[in-house]
Design a protein around this motif. Structure first.
Motif, mmCIF file in Angstrom:
data_model
loop_
_atom_site.group_PDB
_atom_site.id
_atom_site.type_symbol
_atom_site.label_atom_id
_atom_site.label_comp_id
_atom_site.label_asym_id
_atom_site.label_seq_id
_atom_site.Cartn_x
_atom_site.Cartn_y
_atom_site.Cartn_z
ATOM 1 N N LEU A 12 0.928 -1.093 0.062
ATOM 2 C CA LEU A 12 0.000 0.077 -0.169
ATOM 3 C C LEU A 12 0.685 1.128 0.016
ATOM 4 O O LEU A 12 0.658 2.306 -0.659
ATOM 5 C CB LEU A 12 -0.906 -0.051 1.149
ATOM 6 N N ASP A 13 1.922 1.316 0.809
ATOM 7 C CA ASP A 13 2.667 2.504 0.968
ATOM 8 C C ASP A 13 4.172 2.406 0.338
ATOM 9 O O ASP A 13 5.030 3.190 0.840
ATOM 10 C CB ASP A 13 2.821 2.751 2.608
ATOM 11 N N ASP A 14 4.300 1.500 -0.765
ATOM 12 C CA ASP A 14 5.486 1.722 -1.389
ATOM 13 C C ASP A 14 5.874 2.785 -2.037
ATOM 14 O O ASP A 14 6.991 3.397 -2.017
ATOM 15 C CB ASP A 14 5.701 0.530 -2.246
ATOM 16 N N ARG A 15 4.777 3.633 -2.902
ATOM 17 C CA ARG A 15 5.317 4.739 -3.427
ATOM 18 C C ARG A 15 5.373 5.912 -2.391
ATOM 19 O O ARG A 15 6.289 6.859 -2.670
ATOM 20 C CB ARG A 15 3.904 5.037 -4.377
ATOM 21 N N ASP A 16 4.558 5.814 -1.361
ATOM 22 C CA ASP A 16 4.807 6.757 -0.097
ATOM 23 C C ASP A 16 6.353 6.763 0.181
ATOM 24 O O ASP A 16 6.842 7.584 0.517
ATOM 25 C CB ASP A 16 4.048 6.594 0.817
ATOM 26 N N HIS A 197 5.014 9.265 6.380
ATOM 27 C CA HIS A 197 3.493 10.028 5.972
ATOM 28 C C HIS A 197 3.847 11.328 6.673
ATOM 29 O O HIS A 197 2.881 11.997 6.997
ATOM 30 C CB HIS A 197 2.311 9.164 6.712
ATOM 31 N N ALA A 198 4.895 11.542 7.055
ATOM 32 C CA ALA A 198 5.567 12.700 7.866
ATOM 33 C C ALA A 198 6.518 13.416 7.130
ATOM 34 O O ALA A 198 7.690 13.750 8.002
ATOM 35 C CB ALA A 198 5.449 12.592 9.366
ATOM 36 N N VAL A 199 6.706 13.663 6.018
ATOM 37 C CA VAL A 199 8.067 14.155 5.384
ATOM 38 C C VAL A 199 7.610 15.387 4.364
ATOM 39 O O VAL A 199 8.749 15.790 3.952
ATOM 40 C CB VAL A 199 8.400 12.931 4.377
ATOM 41 N N GLU A 200 6.496 15.805 4.627
ATOM 42 C CA GLU A 200 6.339 17.114 3.570
ATOM 43 C C GLU A 200 5.163 17.927 4.159
ATOM 44 O O GLU A 200 4.207 17.645 4.591
ATOM 45 C CB GLU A 200 5.937 16.462 2.075
ATOM 46 N N PRO A 201 5.663 19.271 4.540
ATOM 47 C CA PRO A 201 4.541 20.382 4.710
ATOM 48 C C PRO A 201 3.273 20.454 3.940
ATOM 49 O O PRO A 201 3.321 20.172 2.770
ATOM 50 C CB PRO A 201 5.236 21.455 4.831
ATOM 51 N N GLY A 202 2.109 20.067 4.658
ATOM 52 C CA GLY A 202 1.036 20.162 4.022
ATOM 53 C C GLY A 202 0.336 18.817 3.913
ATOM 54 O O GLY A 202 -1.021 18.579 3.553
ATOM 55 N N PHE A 203 1.093 17.849 4.163
ATOM 56 C CA PHE A 203 0.690 16.470 4.355
ATOM 57 C C PHE A 203 0.742 15.534 5.464
ATOM 58 O O PHE A 203 0.398 14.575 5.587
ATOM 59 C CB PHE A 203 1.298 15.772 3.200
#
Length: 232
Positions: A12-16, A197-203
């Motif tokens: 599920l999260d490989d692209r993330d 899932h905590a690597v980019e501001p806004g997301f």
């Protein structure tokens, strides 16, 4: 630096994870579970989400995939390996990490922004943190309860191999509030929360500064890049 991300049927999260690696400054390399080739990568990520065969026991079937033989050899040779959520379960099933993960003690799937304390800032994946630093990382799992024998728990604690620990609340009944551990060498780390899932501001998670502004997860990826550059 090239960091491989292994995709399993149902991942599920490989692209993330690949996006997190790219934002951290390395090149993500897509790897397929059915291959016996790591394509010359410098580090590996077993991503979170799901994998085929989880109905038996999370990570049990995926840990027997062809590429896992290469992952085990690479890990035992010192290559940095990070297992996130389902990837942590695979590492435990492959005996690269001790203990196991069972169904959450409340029997429910949980999804929340989870506070953690970094206990070990000396692993390949946590060198950019300070020991005792508190961070917030998204958590989503149904079988995230960490278990181990009393002797194993004592050894993990005594050898400073608990990498991150839940604080504020224990979301799944993990013994000793353990959210992630490492092997003796510190190159293999597994954790249930999702730093990708905590690597980019806004997301990312909400912070006191702004909604969805949390980026604590990126440090796991920049840490391993820095470690590899120093070792090169």
């Amino acid at each position: 630096m090239r960091i491989g991300v292994v995709t399993f049927p149902g991942s599920l999260d490989d692209r993330d994870a690949a996006r997190a690696i790219r934002l951290a400054g390395a090149e993500p390399v897509a790897l397929w579970h059915g291959e016996h080739d790591l394509h010359g990568v410098d580090a590996l990520v077993l991503p979170g989400g799901f994998s085929y065969g989880d109905y038996l026991r999370c990570g049990a079937i995926a840990s027997l995939s062809p590429i896992m033989a290469e992952v085990i050899d690479a890990a035992n040779s010192g290559m940095p390996v990070l297992g996130i959520c389902n990837g942590f379960q695979m590492l435990a099933e492959a005996h690269l990490l001790e203990g196991g993960l069972i169904r959450n003690d409340h029997g429910l799937f949980i999804c929340r922004d989870q506070q953690l304390r970094v206990e070990n800032a000396l692993t390949d994946w946590t060198g950019g943190f300070a020991a005792g630093q508190e961070i917030t990382i998204p958590l989503k799992n149904g079988e995230g309860g960490f278990i181990a024998s009393a002797d194993t728990l004592e050894r993990l604690e005594g050898e400073d191999r608990v990498v991150v620990r839940y604080i504020g609340m224990n979301p799944n009944g993990s013994l000793n509030d353990i959210a992630g551990i490492c092997n003796q060498r510190g190159n293999v780390v597994g954790l249930m929360p999702h730093p990708e899932h905590a690597v980019e501001p806004g997301f990312g998670p909400d912070t006191v500064d702004a909604m969805r502004s949390g980026t604590d997860g990126i440090t796991f990826f920049t840490s391993v890049i820095e470690r590899m550059l120093v070792s090169a």
